[in-house]
Design an enzyme around this catalytic site. Structure first.
Site, PDB file in Angstrom:
ATOM      1  N   LYS A  66    -120.713 -11.888 -14.405  1.00 20.89           N
ATOM      2  CA  LYS A  66    -119.923 -12.798 -13.558  1.00 20.89           C
ATOM      3  C   LYS A  66    -119.621 -14.147 -14.224  1.00 20.89           C
ATOM      4  O   LYS A  66    -118.590 -14.753 -13.937  1.00 20.89           O
ATOM      5  CB  LYS A  66    -120.659 -13.050 -12.235  1.00 20.89           C
ATOM      6  CG  LYS A  66    -120.566 -11.915 -11.237  1.00 20.89           C
ATOM      7  CD  LYS A  66    -121.332 -12.299  -9.979  1.00 20.89           C
ATOM      8  CE  LYS A  66    -120.890 -11.496  -8.793  1.00 20.89           C
ATOM      9  NZ  LYS A  66    -121.503 -11.951  -7.541  1.00 20.89           N
ATOM     10  N   ASP A 102    -116.986 -14.372  -3.051  1.00 22.71           N
ATOM     11  CA  ASP A 102    -118.305 -14.296  -2.402  1.00 22.71           C
ATOM     12  C   ASP A 102    -118.471 -15.345  -1.298  1.00 22.71           C
ATOM     13  O   ASP A 102    -118.915 -15.027  -0.187  1.00 22.71           O
ATOM     14  CB  ASP A 102    -119.422 -14.481  -3.439  1.00 22.71           C
ATOM     15  CG  ASP A 102    -119.701 -13.198  -4.222  1.00 22.71           C
ATOM     16  OD1 ASP A 102    -119.404 -12.102  -3.707  1.00 22.71           O
ATOM     17  OD2 ASP A 102    -120.208 -13.298  -5.357  1.00 22.71           O
ATOM     18  N   ALA A 128    -131.180 -21.026  -5.107  1.00 27.87           N
ATOM     19  CA  ALA A 128    -130.265 -21.869  -5.900  1.00 27.87           C
ATOM     20  C   ALA A 128    -129.649 -21.058  -7.033  1.00 27.87           C
ATOM     21  O   ALA A 128    -129.305 -21.600  -8.072  1.00 27.87           O
ATOM     22  CB  ALA A 128    -131.033 -23.076  -6.441  1.00 27.87           C
ATOM     23  N   THR A 153    -137.893 -22.958  -7.465  1.00 29.09           N
ATOM     24  CA  THR A 153    -137.811 -23.882  -8.597  1.00 29.09           C
ATOM     25  C   THR A 153    -136.955 -25.070  -8.157  1.00 29.09           C
ATOM     26  O   THR A 153    -135.713 -24.989  -8.151  1.00 29.09           O
ATOM     27  CB  THR A 153    -137.172 -23.172  -9.812  1.00 29.09           C
ATOM     28  OG1 THR A 153    -137.825 -21.914  -9.990  1.00 29.09           O
ATOM     29  CG2 THR A 153    -137.291 -24.005 -11.075  1.00 29.09           C
ATOM     30  N   ALA A 155    -136.128 -27.869  -9.405  1.00 29.13           N
ATOM     31  CA  ALA A 155    -135.169 -28.456 -10.354  1.00 29.13           C
ATOM     32  C   ALA A 155    -133.804 -27.756 -10.262  1.00 29.13           C
ATOM     33  O   ALA A 155    -132.756 -28.409 -10.380  1.00 29.13           O
ATOM     34  CB  ALA A 155    -135.717 -28.370 -11.771  1.00 29.13           C
ATOM     35  N   LEU A 220    -128.349 -12.901   3.140  1.00 32.93           N
ATOM     36  CA  LEU A 220    -127.311 -12.232   2.351  1.00 32.93           C
ATOM     37  C   LEU A 220    -127.686 -10.794   2.019  1.00 32.93           C
ATOM     38  O   LEU A 220    -126.848  -9.990   1.620  1.00 32.93           O
ATOM     39  CB  LEU A 220    -127.062 -13.015   1.045  1.00 32.93           C
ATOM     40  CG  LEU A 220    -125.958 -14.065   1.076  1.00 32.93           C
ATOM     41  CD1 LEU A 220    -126.033 -14.971   2.275  1.00 32.93           C
ATOM     42  CD2 LEU A 220    -125.960 -14.878  -0.203  1.00 32.93           C
TER      43      LEU A 220
END
Ligand code: NAP
Length: 276
Positions: A66, A102, A128, A153, A155, A220
């Protein structure tokens, strides 16, 4: 002549897209076929050249191509650039244009259950990764009031939130633990992680202890049909939505971009549900 539509990914053997798109062609009486091609990452450039050479009518792109596919297309539209990924290639007179359905597909799946829109919603996005980026882009474009991204995570959530700072929506990052503490403040909770997906059906991405009674919980994932997260939300009396609608709508939008025809979404969903 029979039209050829394609899916490229690696691996793609498990994909439900061919049967879902076949349901469109059967319903519309189109002389078309949709074939899933296993394309190894080292062969991606040649595969894209092949799509052009064979004049393939339209193509979907899935993991792991993608992002990398964007290097080989003639154009990538603004939304797909913002999402940083292409899931749909439109063949416009031999020019290959990358798009992403999407996020819009997700929003379309919400419309029947949240008809008033999401402008006044405070949304918690768990995760994320690529799907989160598509969903956050759509939420921002549709002016959700507040979007908090919570991820294992932290960050990565911070980087993602930073990408959307130019929008009117208030977008920020938070740890999963902090989101659990502030859960009562959200109207819509969206799981975009793979946590809870088959075969790991006993896992859930966060505790719902402080969930507001009015909150809507969406996942999802569509295999299983109802993740542990959705089961727990439903048991508390909250409204829920799984990922089938997103899957159907992202495919329907791809078809619309390729052919400028409206597919029968109910027939597509029926084909997917029948298989699952
Ligand atoms: P991705 O880019 O690999 O991102 C995965 C996300 O899940 C990351 O935020 C990751 O957190 C988190 N995660 C993975 N394992 C975890 C664990 N054990 N505990 C906590 N967090 C975990 O994947 P993606 O492309 O965004 O896809 C995510 C999910 O969305 C998949 O289940 C996919 O099937 C689904 N999806 C559905 C549709 C649809 O049409 N319904 C479309 C697209 C995607 P870290 O950053 O900490 O690793």
């Amino acid at each position: 002549m029979k039209q050829l539509f394609a899916l490229i990914g690696y691996p793609v053997g498990h994909s439900l897209s061919p049967l879902m798109h076949q349901a469109i062609y059967d319903d519309l009486g189109l002389d078309a076929t949709y074939h899933a091609f296993n394309v190894e990452p080292t062969a991606l450039k040649e595969a894209i050249a092949g799509l052009k050479a064979l004049n393939v009518a339209g193509c979907n792109v899935t993991i792991p191509h993608k992002v990398s596919v964007m290097d080989y297309l003639d154009e990538v539209d603004e939304e797909a650039q913002e999402i940083g990924a292409v899931n749909t290639i439109v063949n416009k007179n031999g020019r290959l244009i990358g798009r992403n359905t999407d996020g819009s597909g997700y929003l379309q799946s919400l419309t029947p259950v949240l008809p008033a829109g999401i402008e006044d919603h405070r949304v918690l996005v768990i995760g994320a990764g690529g799907a989160a980026r598509a969903v956050v882009s759509t939420l921002c474009r549709n002016r959700a009031m507040r979007i908090v991204i919570a991820n294992r995570t932290l960050a990565k959530a911070e980087v993602l939130a930073g990408l959307f700072s130019r929008y009117e929506s208030d977008v920020l990052a938070m740890s999963i633990e902090q989101a659990e503490k502030e859960l009562a403040a959200f109207d819509l909770v969206i799981n975009t992680t793979s946590v809870g997906m088959s075969p790991n059906v006993r896992q859930t991405p966060l505790s719902l202890d402080l969930l507001s009674a009015r909150a809507f919980v969406s996942d999802l994932i569509y295999n299983p049909d109802e993740t542990l997260l959705l089961k727990e939300a439903k048991a508390r009396g909250n409204r829920t939505l799984n990922g089938i609608g997103m899957f159907v709508n992202q495919g329907a939008l791809s078809f619309e971009y390729w052919t400028e025809q409206k597919p029968n979404r109910a027939a597509m969903e029926e084909a997917v549900r029948h298989f699952l």
